[in-house]
Write an enzyme that holds these catalytic residues in place. Structure first.
Site, mmCIF file in Angstrom:
data_model
loop_
_atom_site.group_PDB
_atom_site.id
_atom_site.type_symbol
_atom_site.label_atom_id
_atom_site.label_comp_id
_atom_site.label_asym_id
_atom_site.label_seq_id
_atom_site.Cartn_x
_atom_site.Cartn_y
_atom_site.Cartn_z
ATOM 1 C CB SER A 76 4.550 19.332 9.225
ATOM 2 O OG SER A 76 5.397 18.237 9.010
ATOM 3 C CG ASP A 85 13.260 18.546 1.774
ATOM 4 O OD1 ASP A 85 12.219 18.036 1.340
ATOM 5 O OD2 ASP A 85 13.363 19.028 2.915
ATOM 6 C CG HIS A 96 9.438 21.146 8.127
ATOM 7 N ND1 HIS A 96 9.904 19.883 7.902
ATOM 8 C CD2 HIS A 96 8.207 20.976 8.690
ATOM 9 C CE1 HIS A 96 9.015 18.990 8.321
ATOM 10 N NE2 HIS A 96 7.969 19.632 8.795
ATOM 11 C CG HIS A 101 17.095 15.149 9.556
ATOM 12 N ND1 HIS A 101 16.578 14.659 10.731
ATOM 13 C CD2 HIS A 101 16.044 15.320 8.725
ATOM 14 C CE1 HIS A 101 15.277 14.533 10.599
ATOM 15 N NE2 HIS A 101 14.920 14.934 9.396
ATOM 16 N NE ARG A 150 12.646 11.087 4.728
ATOM 17 C CZ ARG A 150 12.317 12.204 5.360
ATOM 18 N NH1 ARG A 150 11.030 12.512 5.508
ATOM 19 N NH2 ARG A 150 13.228 13.029 5.826
HETATM 20 N N1 CMX Z 1 24.425 23.752 5.571
HETATM 21 C C1 CMX Z 1 25.131 24.612 6.348
HETATM 22 N N2 CMX Z 1 25.065 24.643 7.692
HETATM 23 C C2 CMX Z 1 24.287 23.725 8.264
HETATM 24 C C3 CMX Z 1 23.557 22.767 7.551
HETATM 25 C C4 CMX Z 1 23.634 22.815 6.135
HETATM 26 N N3 CMX Z 1 22.938 21.999 5.352
HETATM 27 N N4 CMX Z 1 22.858 21.990 8.408
HETATM 28 C C5 CMX Z 1 23.154 22.449 9.642
HETATM 29 N N5 CMX Z 1 24.014 23.505 9.548
HETATM 30 C C6 CMX Z 1 24.484 24.363 10.636
HETATM 31 C C7 CMX Z 1 23.284 24.946 11.356
HETATM 32 O O1 CMX Z 1 22.763 26.087 10.653
HETATM 33 C C8 CMX Z 1 23.853 25.269 12.711
HETATM 34 O O2 CMX Z 1 24.600 26.462 12.595
HETATM 35 P P1 CMX Z 1 24.556 27.584 13.768
HETATM 36 O O3 CMX Z 1 25.168 26.897 14.952
HETATM 37 O O4 CMX Z 1 25.350 28.698 13.215
HETATM 38 O O5 CMX Z 1 23.113 27.933 13.985
HETATM 39 C C9 CMX Z 1 24.846 24.125 12.911
HETATM 40 O O6 CMX Z 1 25.129 23.585 11.618
HETATM 41 C C10 CMX Z 1 24.296 23.023 13.800
HETATM 42 O O7 CMX Z 1 23.070 22.595 13.262
HETATM 43 P P2 CMX Z 1 22.549 21.074 13.470
HETATM 44 O O8 CMX Z 1 22.412 20.858 14.938
HETATM 45 O O9 CMX Z 1 23.404 20.141 12.703
HETATM 46 O O10 CMX Z 1 21.156 21.109 12.734
HETATM 47 P P3 CMX Z 1 19.730 21.512 13.327
HETATM 48 O O11 CMX Z 1 19.181 20.310 14.013
HETATM 49 O O12 CMX Z 1 19.792 22.780 14.092
HETATM 50 O O13 CMX Z 1 18.931 21.828 12.004
HETATM 51 C C11 CMX Z 1 18.250 21.463 9.753
HETATM 52 C C12 CMX Z 1 18.531 20.808 11.107
HETATM 53 C C13 CMX Z 1 17.618 20.427 8.835
HETATM 54 C C14 CMX Z 1 17.281 22.629 9.942
HETATM 55 C C15 CMX Z 1 19.604 21.971 9.174
HETATM 56 O O14 CMX Z 1 20.443 20.866 8.934
HETATM 57 C C16 CMX Z 1 19.433 22.782 7.909
HETATM 58 O O15 CMX Z 1 19.212 23.993 7.971
HETATM 59 N N6 CMX Z 1 19.531 22.096 6.705
HETATM 60 C C17 CMX Z 1 19.293 22.771 5.443
HETATM 61 C C18 CMX Z 1 17.793 22.930 5.229
HETATM 62 C C19 CMX Z 1 17.113 21.590 4.986
HETATM 63 O O16 CMX Z 1 17.568 20.790 4.200
HETATM 64 N N7 CMX Z 1 15.961 21.376 5.623
HETATM 65 C C20 CMX Z 1 15.128 20.206 5.384
HETATM 66 C C21 CMX Z 1 15.137 19.196 6.510
HETATM 67 C C22 CMX Z 1 14.191 18.046 6.206
HETATM 68 C C23 CMX Z 1 12.779 18.505 6.249
HETATM 69 O O17 CMX Z 1 12.266 18.782 7.363
HETATM 70 O O18 CMX Z 1 12.153 18.633 5.231
#
Ligand code: CMX
Length: 431
Positions: A241, A372, A271, A317, A326
């Site tokens: 964002s 979140d 996000h 994250h 937070r």
């Molecule tokens: N549950 C299951 N798998 C997860 C995970 C979770 N909460 N968080 C990361 N992973 C997985 C990823 O999907 C990724 O899998 P692939 O290799 O198969 O694609 C792997 O672990 C590596 O990911 P990462 O490098 O640890 O995380 P990213 O930096 O790519 O992504 C985020 C970060 C937040 C998108 C991810 O942790 C996620 O999807 N979390 C759940 C959604 C969430 O809570 N989002 C809110 C974030 C805060 C915000 O911006 O508001």
């Protein structure tokens, strides 16, 4: 002139000189190198943006202008008898780097009151949207539709000098911020409360007024919303964002275009939408299991989620590598005000179980909860039970950080953003 604008007028020449000197003396110094993995992998960790409003340390979490969340909980001015920092005081800090005193906050609050009226055509636009329009679509559309009010766009068309761009940008940002609580609450009451609206109370602060217009009776909801907006304000500038806002504004688009675009990014499930996904995940688990689940039941439910290829919302994250402060601040609020709420208790139990599971699962680099993972259950406790609306709350808060950054983008006269892309063939042959 407003006290905040006067303060900016005093700071801006100093900061311009500081940046000019840095670019002259250190312009060719390398601060980051980009690997092929990063180019394909969402540019994770590439240092190529400057953000002074906040900074995110993987282990310590966010600091705003150098202050941690607990420090600001103590230092920022509050509404009488309450504990959460006033979001408008926080905006002052984000813009100036200084904690405002009471008089300065009151001056800013007066300005907000003078600018809070929303033109009727915005209500007409919201009324005309389909019944199933997502609240984030409505929120973004309302902000975009205000664009014709932009003083920056007007000044630019009239040939304003680059040095002066920050002034109408500041005016636009404050005009827009002043209206956001009313726009957000209007969307809520239009969609979920039969279109019965509550007028803003001119005696209330920015966050308190939002809580009042939402129609939530409990007095502590006002302080929850002040806390919520403060916590969600800024997370340095690389998140989707904030980065979108900065990118769009770099083309000299005004804040209405930039913030609307930023919110479209916030609306994605990876996000800001994760807050609604997270509570949904918890509620579905509670419904399926018929009440507050045991740790063993949560463990099985979490594994089922992961084994079906889904993420556990609210966990992980891109930058953080520990529990998000937070999350902690919201948890402390919950322990004080609603420790016996079964959803709060489930959120706590999930926190005790899920990090271990994600570690065993071995994929997520960060097994800990983010902001979140907690926000939804507090809204639910106070009767705001419509999950779809939660990302609008995030958006109102995030607007504080994005607008502060945009004023500084104009003050420092930053250029249009334009990184270089390469082709896959180029990587195969040249990298
Ligand atoms: N549950 C299951 N798998 C997860 C995970 C979770 N909460 N968080 C990361 N992973 C997985 C990823 O999907 C990724 O899998 P692939 O290799 O198969 O694609 C792997 O672990 C590596 O990911 P990462 O490098 O640890 O995380 P990213 O930096 O790519 O992504 C985020 C970060 C937040 C998108 C991810 O942790 C996620 O999807 N979390 C759940 C959604 C969430 O809570 N989002 C809110 C974030 C805060 C915000 O911006 O508001």
């Amino acid at each position: 002139m407003s006290q905040l604008k006067e303060k900016l007028q005093e700071i801006i020449p100093r900061e311009r000189e500081r940046v000019r000197k840095i670019v002259t003396e250190k312009g060719d110094k390398v601060i980051s190198q980009v690997t092929v993995k990063q180019a394909y992998g969402g540019m994770r960790g590439v240092k190529c943006l400057v953000c002074d409003t906040s900074s995110l340390d993987p282990m310590e979490g966010i600091s705003f202008r150098g202050y941690t969340i607990p420090q600001l909980m103590e230092k920022l001015p509050k509404s009488p008898g309450n504990e959460a920092p006033l979001p408008e005081a926080h905006w002052w800090l984000l813009l100036t780097g200084e904690i405002p005193n009471q008089t300065q906050v009151e001056n800013l609050q007066e300005e907000i009151k003078e600018r809070m009226a929303v033109p009727q055509y915005i209500w007409d636009i919201l009324d005309a949207m389909p019944e199933d329009a997502h609240p984030m679509t409505m929120f973004s559309a309302a902000i975009l539709s205000l664009q014709s009010e932009s003083l920056f766009a007007k000044g630019y068309n009239e040939g304003m000098k680059k040095e002066d761009f920050w002034d109408p940008m500041y005016e636009d940002c404050l005009n827009l911020l002043a209206k956001l609580p009313q726009i957000g609450a209007r969307i809520y009451r239009l969609k979920y409360k039969g279109g019965i609206y509550l007028e803003p109370d001119p005696n209330l602060d920015w966050g308190g007024n939002f809580a009042h217009m939402m129609g939530v009776e409990k007095p502590e909801y006002k302080d929850l919303m002040r806390l919520y907006f403060f916590l969600h304000s800024d997370h340095e500038s690389g998140n989707v964002s904030a980065h979108t806002g900065h990118l769009v504004a770099s083309a000299l688009s005004d804040v209405y275009y930039s913030l609307s675009a930023a919110l479209d990014g916030l609306a994605g499930p990876l996000h800001g939408l994760a807050n609604q996904m997270c509570l949904k995940w918890i509620m579905e688990m509670m419904e399926k299991l018929g009440g507050t689940p045991t740790k063993e039941q949560i463990e099985k439910y979490a594994w089922d989620t992961l084994n079906s290829g889904q993420v556990i919302p609210g966990y992980g994250h891109a930058v953080l590598r520990k529990t998000d402060p937070r999350f902690v601040a919201q948890h402390e609020f919950a322990l004080k005000h609603c420790p016996d709420d079964p959803i709060v208790q489930t959120v706590t139990r999930v926190y005790e179980v899920v990090p271990g599971i994600l570690q065993k699962h071995g994929k997520a680099k960060n097994p800990w909860p983010n902001v979140d993972a907690h926000s939804g259950c507090l809204q639910y406790h106070y009767g705001v039970k419509e999950f779809d609306f939660y990302t609008v709350l995030f958006g109102i808060g995030r607007a504080l950080g994005i607008t502060a950054e945009l004023v500084w983008d104009r003050a420092l006269m930053l250029p249009i953003e334009r990184p270089k892309s390469v082709t896959t063939k180029w990587i195969e042959e040249e990298a």
